[in-house]
Scaffold this motif. Structure first.
Motif: not given
Length: 800
Positions: A638-661
């Motif tokens: 869901y976050l990749q889908r949202i970011l892809t809609k509004i960020i066009k200058y780079i390609e968002i990498k997707f790693i399932p289950g990745y969590t942020y520190t």
């Protein structure tokens, strides 16, 4: 054949043994030989000034400019000194014949000097044994000599002419390599000295006469041809000034300042001495001010003196030289005229003394150190100086040292000039510092106080120094009563925090709502200095209300994204080095690339819409995209889908289950130094002076940030001390405290608790004079207009 062998042998003896110890003159001749190498052996390339007989072995600069003293120069190819042509031969394959000094005068073409040697009975001496160096005036040099002076010499050949010729001679050999700059050698006339100067452009002068043909070897010495007849010099610079009627004003000033103590002794100086007429041209008030100020007068006189000798014939183009005052002046030439700082002002050249040379000029040179600070304003800054005089601020620049931050004329646009005079005066005060601060005293993070009581911040970058929103232009100047720095923009110190700027501008309402949702508002209120890149609302246009809500679901992920827009440090647009990529670290930890191209700031190649919205705790740059770290993946679809809609200058990498520190964010603790003291219980017992300090702490936040406000400081006796006036105590109570009771004051104003406003606050009422502090409601309890907008969008979905 025997004579030719002797000539060749002698030439190599005197020129080759010390080849390694060559002079500037010798090196210039070598370069001239190289330039003419395709013309045959031993040919040199020279330049001749058009319309004159002046020839030079040229420097690279003059050669490529095809001019000397701003006059067109033709290229000539002649035999190098000491060589000659042979009939039908290419180049100059033969060496000149060798003879005694008398015979050599004819070889080098100085026939008038040879004739006068005959008539004065010098011939017998220079044909005999010995080792002589003769600086022989050329035929043209004798013709240039004043007719009366030449007649006097020729009317008494056995004394006057002989003495004059002996003054052109030295009793030992001197090649150009032996003629060091500043060398003085005794002549053969009463041991009176000859002053020799050897410039880096290869020109050698003797008493300011230029050697035009050098190093002609004779059996009993050396012959150099010079371009003028030199006269005996016996007076030093002080004595020469005293004997020159045109310099009586300069003489009086020099005597009063003690300058003659310097000029009356040794040394090697060049003086550009203003004539009496030059002093008369100065405005009376300026002249009186300088003459009545010992420091200014000394600076003015020293600005006319160089600690080296510069004869007019040794100058082929402009160059800068340090004066005794400490700053530089430019000495150049324009045809036969000398120029000073680009102006033709020399009336009379080359008055030679035993310890230097004097050139008379028709203008007094005033250095910055002798000028009033407002007089340093250039023609590109006249708007500032006119406004300062119109508003009466110029009266402050009399005795005390100040610093002026002077914008260029174009900085005063219509918006600034539309203010009335009262507001303009306040704006101008932002450009006047209370104390003198020179450029090398400025450092990053420095705070400067203005005469209006405002405080300005200094930002230092690789190639720029900026004060608030305005960066400096090269060319700071230090005057008698202060220093002037040129800046690009009018300084407008901000009184609002970054958070307040975001709240006041509806373009940023969505970004602000996101910041509030993860508890980052306190960072934008406090802190020492941030740079924040803020996308406008139109960046989020493609998102529905539900998607905006989903964006706030993972607080830690959103915090990573938002803190990637924040840099620790203030980066003004004009402070960014042009054309290169500046690699900076975001608060989130990933790199941010900033570049200035065509006066537009690029952030990760995203263009800024507007730069330099200055806050009291940082700067905001408006951008047209949300930023995202290139090295950071996304763990939820869901976050990749949202970011892809509004960020066009780079390609968002997707790693399932990745969590942020978990992100570390600062917690700001307010400490009120010294004054309210309380027992370990709940009663305030003492009121004493007030000062606030903000300290920054960092801790891990997993959900909502909690900000603990601690007011006061524990003393060794277990008390918390702070000191306040009535108004400040009212503010303290208004903000809320941990104290439950204020009983009495031990020191200070005993009636402070009787103040009407404080009594209202203690009884739970609102103070009118401190009501503006109510905006400091904890973030968790605030219902901002941005949050209401978000809820409204949720009830009424926006079309994707």
């Amino acid at each position: 054949m025997k004579l030719l062998f002797v000539a060749i042998s002698s030439f190599f003896v005197f020129t080759s043994l010390d080849q390694a110890d060559s002079s500037y003159y010798d090196k210039i001749v070598i370069h001239s030989r190289i330039r003419a190498k395709d013309k045959g052996p031993n040919v040199c390339a020279l330049q001749q000034v058009v319309g004159t007989k002046k020839k030079y072995f040229s420097t690279c600069r003059n050669w490529h400019q095809k001019s000397i003293c701003n006059k067109k120069a033709l290229v000539l190819y002649e035999c190098c000194p000491g060589y000659m042509r042979l009939d039908g031969g290419r180049g100059c394959p033969a060496v000149s014949p060798i003879d005694h000094v008398y015979g050599t005068l004819a070889i080098v073409g100085a026939t008038n000097s040879q004739n006068y040697a005959d008539r004065s009975d010098l011939r017998r001496e220079i044909e005999g044994n010995g080792a002589f160096t003769m600086f022989a005036p050329s035929n043209d040099a004798w013709m240039l000599l004043d007719a009366e002076a030449r007649s006097a010499l020729l009317s008494n050949v056995n004394i006057e002419l002989l003495n004059a010729l002996h003054y052109h001679m030295v009793d030992h050999r001197l090649l150009t390599k032996d003629m060091k700059n500043g060398l003085t050698v005794p002549s053969m006339y009463n041991d009176l000295n000859l002053l020799i100067n050897h410039a880096t452009n290869g020109i050698v002068t003797v008493n300011c006469a230029r050697i035009i043909y050098a190093n002609q070897i004779a059996t009993n010495g050396i012959v150099h041809v010079i371009d003028r007849v030199i006269t005996a010099v016996g007076n030093n610079l002080e004595e020469t000034i005293e004997a020159t009627d045109e310099l009586s004003s300069f003489r009086a000033a020099a005597a009063a300042s003690g300058l003659f103590a310097t000029l009356g002794t040794g040394g090697h100086y060049t003086i550009f001495a203003p004539t009496n007429e030059a002093f008369d041209k100065l405005p009376r008030e300026v002249l009186e001010r300088i003459l009545s100020d010992d420091v200014a007068m000394k600076a003015l006189l020293h600005y006319h003196i160089l600690n080296s000798v510069h004869c007019s014939e040794a100058i082929m183009s402009g160059a800068t030289y340090p004066t005794l005052e400490g700053t530089n002046i430019e000495i150049g030439c324009d045809g036969d005229s000398l120029t000073v700082n680009g102006e033709k002002m020399v009336n009379r050249k080359d008055i030679v003394a035993t310890n230097g040379v004097i050139h008379l000029i028709n203008k007094v040179l005033i250095p910055d150190a002798a000028m009033q600070i407002l007089d340093l304003v250039s023609s590109r800054q006249t708007t500032f100086s006119e406004l300062v005089r119109d508003t009466g601020l110029s009266a402050a620049f009399t005795d005390a040292d100040h610093t002026l931050l002077v914008p260029l004329n174009e900085a005063f646009n219509e918006d600034v000039m539309a203010f009335d005079q009262r507001i303009l005066k306040v704006i101008l005060q932002n450009h006047i510092l209370k104390v003198k601060v020179v450029l090398n005293q400025l450092y990053n993070g420095q705070i400067l106080e203005t005469v209006g009581g405002k405080f300005l911040r200094v930002f230092v970058y690789r190639t720029a120094v900026c004060i608030e929103n305005s960066c400096m232009v090269r060319g700071s100047r230090e005057g008698r009563n202060g220093v002037l720095h040129t800046i690009r923009k009018v300084i407008m110190p901000s009184e609002n925090s970054m958070l307040q700027i975001l709240r006041d501008d509806p373009r940023f309402s969505i970004f602000l709502t996101l910041i509030e949702s993860v508890g980052l508002t306190e960072m934008l209120t406090e802190g020492k200095g941030w740079t924040l890149f803020v996308p406008t609302n139109d960046v989020f246009e493609s998102l529905t209300t539900d998607e905006l809500e989903e964006l706030t679901r993972d607080k830690n992920a959103l915090r990573h994204i938002l803190l990637y827009h924040l840099l620790n440090g203030v980066y003004i647009g004009d402070g960014i080095e042009y054309g290169v990529t500046n690699v900076l670290k975001s608060y989130q930890g990933s790199r941010v690339m900033i570049k200035l191209v065509n006066n537009t700031m690029l952030v990760n190649n995203v263009k800024t819409k507007e730069a330099d919205l200055l806050a009291n705790n940082g700067v905001i740059h408006v951008i047209n995209s949300l930023l995202f770290p290139k090295d950071l993946p996304v763990g939820s679809d869901y976050l990749q889908r949202i970011l892809t809609k509004i960020i066009k200058y780079i390609e968002i990498k997707f790693i399932p289950g990745y969590t942020y520190t978990e992100m570390k964010i600062p917690i700001f603790t307010h400490i009120f130094k010294s004054n309210i003291t309380r027992e370990i219980g709940t009663t305030i017992t003492r009121v004493i002076p007030y000062e606030t300090e903000v300290r920054e702490f960092t801790r891990i936040v997993t959900t909502k940030p909690e900000i603990n406000i601690i007011r006061g400081r524990f003393t060794h006796s277990g008390r918390i001390e702070t000191e306040v006036e009535a108004a400040e105590l009212a503010k303290l109570i208004e903000r809320g405290t941990q104290y439950s009771k204020f009983s009495r004051t031990i020191e200070g104003d005993p009636n402070i608790l009787d103040d009407v406003e404080i009594q209202k606050l203690l009884q739970g009422e609102t103070s009118t004079r401190t009501a503006h502090f109510n905006s400091r409601t904890p973030a968790g309890l605030r219902r901002s207009r941005h949050a209401r907008k978000l809820r409204q969008r949720k009830r009424k979905p926006v079309r994707a």
